[in-house]
Design a protein around this motif. Sequence first.
Motif, PDB file in Angstrom:
ATOM      1  N   VAL A  15      29.210  45.697  45.776  1.00 58.77           N
ATOM      2  CA  VAL A  15      29.670  44.318  46.387  1.00 58.77           C
ATOM      3  C   VAL A  15      30.260  44.473  47.839  1.00 58.77           C
ATOM      4  O   VAL A  15      30.937  45.517  48.269  1.00 58.77           O
ATOM      5  CB  VAL A  15      30.915  44.081  45.499  1.00 58.77           C
ATOM      6  N   ALA A  16      29.782  43.681  48.901  1.00 61.50           N
ATOM      7  CA  ALA A  16      30.108  43.814  50.355  1.00 61.50           C
ATOM      8  C   ALA A  16      30.495  42.611  50.806  1.00 61.50           C
ATOM      9  O   ALA A  16      29.865  41.457  50.484  1.00 61.50           O
ATOM     10  CB  ALA A  16      28.965  44.592  51.003  1.00 61.50           C
ATOM     11  N   VAL A  45      41.740  43.674  45.081  1.00 63.57           N
ATOM     12  CA  VAL A  45      40.561  44.331  45.054  1.00 63.57           C
ATOM     13  C   VAL A  45      40.618  45.716  44.352  1.00 63.57           C
ATOM     14  O   VAL A  45      39.977  46.102  43.707  1.00 63.57           O
ATOM     15  CB  VAL A  45      39.515  44.267  46.227  1.00 63.57           C
ATOM     16  N   VAL A  46      41.746  46.497  45.291  1.00 60.10           N
ATOM     17  CA  VAL A  46      41.912  47.829  44.819  1.00 60.10           C
ATOM     18  C   VAL A  46      42.305  47.716  43.277  1.00 60.10           C
ATOM     19  O   VAL A  46      41.543  48.855  42.279  1.00 60.10           O
ATOM     20  CB  VAL A  46      42.995  48.436  45.601  1.00 60.10           C
ATOM     21  N   PRO A  47      43.064  46.986  42.542  1.00 62.10           N
ATOM     22  CA  PRO A  47      43.396  47.175  41.160  1.00 62.10           C
ATOM     23  C   PRO A  47      42.230  46.990  40.396  1.00 62.10           C
ATOM     24  O   PRO A  47      42.207  47.719  39.364  1.00 62.10           O
ATOM     25  CB  PRO A  47      44.622  46.000  40.944  1.00 62.10           C
ATOM     26  N   ALA A  48      41.075  46.021  40.880  1.00 58.58           N
ATOM     27  CA  ALA A  48      39.975  45.966  40.030  1.00 58.58           C
ATOM     28  C   ALA A  48      38.985  47.136  40.081  1.00 58.58           C
ATOM     29  O   ALA A  48      38.210  47.230  39.159  1.00 58.58           O
ATOM     30  CB  ALA A  48      39.249  44.566  40.513  1.00 58.58           C
ATOM     31  N   LEU A  90      34.004  41.657  41.359  1.00 54.84           N
ATOM     32  CA  LEU A  90      33.523  40.516  42.105  1.00 54.84           C
ATOM     33  C   LEU A  90      34.502  39.257  42.018  1.00 54.84           C
ATOM     34  O   LEU A  90      34.760  38.415  43.016  1.00 54.84           O
ATOM     35  CB  LEU A  90      32.222  40.060  41.125  1.00 54.84           C
ATOM     36  N   PRO A  91      35.100  39.033  40.716  1.00 55.42           N
ATOM     37  CA  PRO A  91      36.121  37.777  40.954  1.00 55.42           C
ATOM     38  C   PRO A  91      37.358  38.220  41.937  1.00 55.42           C
ATOM     39  O   PRO A  91      37.788  37.299  42.871  1.00 55.42           O
ATOM     40  CB  PRO A  91      36.920  37.748  39.651  1.00 55.42           C
ATOM     41  N   ALA A  92      37.757  39.259  42.132  1.00 54.17           N
ATOM     42  CA  ALA A  92      38.507  39.765  43.160  1.00 54.17           C
ATOM     43  C   ALA A  92      38.134  39.695  44.481  1.00 54.17           C
ATOM     44  O   ALA A  92      38.864  39.132  45.361  1.00 54.17           O
ATOM     45  CB  ALA A  92      38.947  41.082  42.766  1.00 54.17           C
ATOM     46  N   ALA A  93      36.819  39.924  44.695  1.00 50.57           N
ATOM     47  CA  ALA A  93      36.259  39.651  46.061  1.00 50.57           C
ATOM     48  C   ALA A  93      36.252  38.245  46.167  1.00 50.57           C
ATOM     49  O   ALA A  93      36.556  38.089  47.594  1.00 50.57           O
ATOM     50  CB  ALA A  93      35.042  40.484  46.191  1.00 50.57           C
ATOM     51  N   GLU A 125      30.025  36.550  54.734  1.00 53.16           N
ATOM     52  CA  GLU A 125      29.240  36.451  53.624  1.00 53.16           C
ATOM     53  C   GLU A 125      29.506  37.336  52.588  1.00 53.16           C
ATOM     54  O   GLU A 125      30.353  38.348  53.042  1.00 53.16           O
ATOM     55  CB  GLU A 125      27.660  36.894  54.082  1.00 53.16           C
ATOM     56  N   LEU A 126      29.203  37.226  51.362  1.00 54.34           N
ATOM     57  CA  LEU A 126      29.289  38.344  50.357  1.00 54.34           C
ATOM     58  C   LEU A 126      27.892  38.634  49.766  1.00 54.34           C
ATOM     59  O   LEU A 126      27.223  37.518  49.322  1.00 54.34           O
ATOM     60  CB  LEU A 126      30.253  37.642  49.325  1.00 54.34           C
ATOM     61  N   THR A 127      27.637  39.813  49.593  1.00 58.94           N
ATOM     62  CA  THR A 127      26.410  40.326  49.141  1.00 58.94           C
ATOM     63  C   THR A 127      26.667  41.134  47.906  1.00 58.94           C
ATOM     64  O   THR A 127      27.703  41.788  47.809  1.00 58.94           O
ATOM     65  CB  THR A 127      25.495  40.760  50.041  1.00 58.94           C
ATOM     66  N   VAL A 128      25.692  41.519  47.160  1.00 60.16           N
ATOM     67  CA  VAL A 128      25.636  42.360  45.867  1.00 60.16           C
ATOM     68  C   VAL A 128      24.547  43.148  45.925  1.00 60.16           C
ATOM     69  O   VAL A 128      23.324  42.550  46.142  1.00 60.16           O
ATOM     70  CB  VAL A 128      25.606  41.388  44.771  1.00 60.16           C
ATOM     71  N   ARG A 129      24.664  44.586  46.433  1.00 57.91           N
ATOM     72  CA  ARG A 129      23.512  45.137  46.369  1.00 57.91           C
ATOM     73  C   ARG A 129      22.533  45.054  47.466  1.00 57.91           C
ATOM     74  O   ARG A 129      21.256  45.431  47.218  1.00 57.91           O
ATOM     75  CB  ARG A 129      22.721  45.612  45.215  1.00 57.91           C
TER      76      ARG A 129
END
Length: 260
Positions: free
Chosen positions: A22-23, A52-55, A137-140, A157-161
């Motif tokens: 996730v980016a 995000v770190v806890p997830a 992903l929910p955290a991001a 933007e948020l992208t996945v792979r």
Amino acid sequence: MSADDAQAPAWIFGEVPEPDEVAIALYLDAADPVEPIAPVLQRWYDLIAELVVPAFTPPGATLKPKLHGRGPAVRAKHWADGLNDRLWWWSAVWSYEIPEPYQPYELQCRVQRLRSPRHVKLRLFVSSPAGTRGAVLPAALELLHRFGDAADPSYGELTVRDHAPDSHTKLDNVLRRLDTDSADAARTHLRGYEWVTVVPAELAAGLGGAAGLLATGAFFEAIGLATGGVLLRATEHPEEYTPEHAERVFTALTPVLARS
């Protein structure tokens, strides 16, 4: 197997599934000088550490970040130590390894100046074990929402792979334009579009705001941000973001996208 192969990630050889990635890329355009926006850059780090770190962290583990960068002339012990006008890039990295088979995983929080010093890119990159994206992903997404309310991104933007390692967007590459030119014009023309896109206030208003964008039918979700921008999610899940759906997003955003 060579020594290099022995250190290569196990998924390269098909031994384990490829990790989830996730980016997030967010851009600010008032970063020269840096010190007036240091609280915003601190907020970026704090939200990543909170959400995000806890997830990302394996159950029962405690991870501490490693700080490194280029620019700050200090021996940094805290994220705030690097947020000064000598900043060029500055990152915090949380990581862990699963030794059998060897699998390194990483979460990186980063701030980087573009060649035009008033622009900075804020980056989150998470590589975690296959099947963990449901937690990350929910955290991001919450990070994007809460940071977008607190800051005023010129684009995001948020992208996945499917992330860009540099500061060019995919649309920049298609149009063969410099990232600095694209960033300079970000409040006149949208820099790009992805599964999740942050539209700045100046462009969101011309598209009818969150309500107008949602009414196009191209988006699963359109959230108005406190700064006036809009957070757009094209589909509920990233797997549903097909080329056909991307075309619908492109059509909805065409009035504010650059053509050259």
